[in-house]
Design a protein around this motif. Sequence first.
Motif, short mmCIF file in Angstrom:
data_model
loop_
_atom_site.label_atom_id
_atom_site.label_comp_id
_atom_site.label_asym_id
_atom_site.label_seq_id
_atom_site.Cartn_x
_atom_site.Cartn_y
_atom_site.Cartn_z
N ASN A 1 5.27 11.81 3.33
CA ASN A 1 4.03 11.15 3.76
C ASN A 1 4.26 9.70 4.14
O ASN A 1 3.32 8.98 4.46
CB ASN A 1 2.97 11.23 2.66
CG ASN A 1 2.38 12.61 2.55
OD1 ASN A 1 2.33 13.35 3.53
ND2 ASN A 1 1.95 12.98 1.36
N GLY A 2 5.52 9.23 4.08
CA GLY A 2 5.83 7.88 4.52
C GLY A 2 5.76 6.82 3.45
O GLY A 2 5.76 5.63 3.74
N LYS A 3 5.70 7.22 2.18
CA LYS A 3 5.61 6.25 1.10
C LYS A 3 7.01 5.84 0.64
O LYS A 3 7.97 6.56 0.80
CB LYS A 3 4.85 6.84 -0.08
CG LYS A 3 3.49 7.34 0.28
CD LYS A 3 2.46 6.74 -0.57
CE LYS A 3 1.10 7.23 -0.06
NZ LYS A 3 0.04 6.78 -0.82
N HIS A 4 7.09 4.65 0.08
CA HIS A 4 8.33 4.15 -0.52
C HIS A 4 8.21 4.39 -2.03
O HIS A 4 7.24 3.96 -2.65
CB HIS A 4 8.52 2.67 -0.23
CG HIS A 4 8.62 2.38 1.22
ND1 HIS A 4 9.79 2.58 1.93
CD2 HIS A 4 7.71 1.93 2.11
CE1 HIS A 4 9.57 2.26 3.19
NE2 HIS A 4 8.33 1.86 3.32
N LYS B 1 0.81 -1.21 0.00
CA LYS B 1 0.00 0.00 0.00
C LYS B 1 0.85 1.26 0.00
O LYS B 1 0.50 2.25 -0.63
CB LYS B 1 -0.91 -0.01 1.22
CG LYS B 1 -2.08 0.92 1.13
CD LYS B 1 -2.98 0.70 2.31
CE LYS B 1 -4.41 1.01 1.92
NZ LYS B 1 -5.32 0.82 3.01
N ASN B 2 1.97 1.25 0.69
CA ASN B 2 2.80 2.44 0.81
C ASN B 2 3.89 2.52 -0.25
O ASN B 2 4.76 3.36 -0.17
CB ASN B 2 3.46 2.50 2.19
CG ASN B 2 2.47 2.90 3.25
OD1 ASN B 2 1.47 3.52 2.94
ND2 ASN B 2 2.74 2.54 4.48
N GLU B 3 3.87 1.66 -1.24
CA GLU B 3 4.89 1.69 -2.29
C GLU B 3 4.29 2.30 -3.55
O GLU B 3 3.23 1.92 -4.00
CB GLU B 3 5.39 0.29 -2.58
CG GLU B 3 6.56 0.27 -3.53
CD GLU B 3 7.17 -1.10 -3.63
OE1 GLU B 3 7.25 -1.62 -4.74
OE2 GLU B 3 7.54 -1.64 -2.58
N GLU C 1 5.72 12.75 -1.36
CA GLU C 1 5.34 11.36 -1.11
C GLU C 1 6.23 10.73 -0.04
O GLU C 1 5.74 9.99 0.82
CB GLU C 1 5.41 10.54 -2.40
CG GLU C 1 4.41 10.97 -3.46
CD GLU C 1 2.98 10.71 -3.07
OE1 GLU C 1 2.71 9.71 -2.37
OE2 GLU C 1 2.11 11.51 -3.45
#
Length: 80
Positions: free
Chosen positions: A44-47, A19-21, A41
């Motif tokens: 916001n904690g995304k990879h 979900k976070n990638e 991004e």
Amino acid sequence: GDAAATRRQSQRARAMSFKNEVVIDCRGHLLGRMCSIIAKEILNGKHIVCTRTEDINMSGSLYRAKLKYANFRRKHTNSN
């Protein structure tokens, strides 16, 4: 009963892990604008995974861009 619940739980766990990638195709985008989007991004904690970065567009003169990159390469830090 238990096998179906375990399978559903593992499917949810796999879906949550991706979900976070975010995969971004950088081809044809401007360098500065793409960097600002990627920075937001990441904050916001995304990879983030960037693909086709060799085809990114750089605005301004090529000479100026080369000078900026050479200036960046010249810098060193004392920490890791």
